[in-house]
Design an enzyme around this catalytic site. Sequence first.
Site, PDB file in Angstrom:
ATOM      1  N   CYS A 182       5.691   5.628   0.916  1.00  0.00           N
ATOM      2  CA  CYS A 182       4.577   6.081   1.752  1.00  0.00           C
ATOM      3  C   CYS A 182       3.964   4.937   2.561  1.00  0.00           C
ATOM      4  O   CYS A 182       3.066   5.157   3.355  1.00  0.00           O
ATOM      5  CB  CYS A 182       3.512   6.806   0.937  1.00  0.00           C
ATOM      6  SG  CYS A 182       2.736   5.832  -0.339  1.00  0.00           S
ATOM      7  N   CYS A 187       4.263   9.919  -2.622  1.00  0.00           N
ATOM      8  CA  CYS A 187       5.259   9.788  -1.562  1.00  0.00           C
ATOM      9  C   CYS A 187       4.691  10.492  -0.335  1.00  0.00           C
ATOM     10  O   CYS A 187       3.572  10.990  -0.369  1.00  0.00           O
ATOM     11  CB  CYS A 187       6.628  10.313  -1.982  1.00  0.00           C
ATOM     12  SG  CYS A 187       6.747  12.082  -2.263  1.00  0.00           S
ATOM     13  N   CYS A 215      -0.529   4.558   1.703  1.00  0.00           N
ATOM     14  CA  CYS A 215      -0.955   4.498   0.306  1.00  0.00           C
ATOM     15  C   CYS A 215      -2.129   3.530   0.178  1.00  0.00           C
ATOM     16  O   CYS A 215      -2.025   2.377   0.580  1.00  0.00           O
ATOM     17  CB  CYS A 215       0.189   4.030  -0.585  1.00  0.00           C
ATOM     18  SG  CYS A 215       1.542   5.213  -0.677  1.00  0.00           S
TER      19      CYS A 215
END
Length: 138
Positions: free
Chosen positions: A85, A11, A89
């Site tokens: 995220c 996250c 990511c």
Amino acid sequence: MSDKPSVLFVCVHNAGRSQMAAGWLRYLAGDTIEVRSAGSAPATQINPAAVEAMREVGIDITDQTPKKLEWETAESSDVIVTMGCGDACPVFPGKRYEDWQLDDPAGQGVEAVRPIRDEIRTRVERLVTELAAGRAAG
């Protein structure tokens, strides 16, 4: 090389959702799954409401610290679970990805974090079952 699967929870701040998910996975799977967590922009400490919510169910995550998402960690993980995220990511071909849409506990009190904690538990339980079934079939 380990024969147990590795799961990376990601996250933004690595202070709430991903830490709770990692705590649940360690609790539910023991040492059968390698547990990792990281954030695209890690906070300086874990969200106190997340710590308290997990403490209420007997899981201590006070020894965890937010970690920066490293390319190598993601690349070497079998399953990558993202939690808000977005583009931060990394994507690796051939990896199993899950994107869990969960409320962000940042700035919330423990009352607001409890339902997030419980939803994470449900999803982690499902993940553990799927990984165990995959290993049995493999």
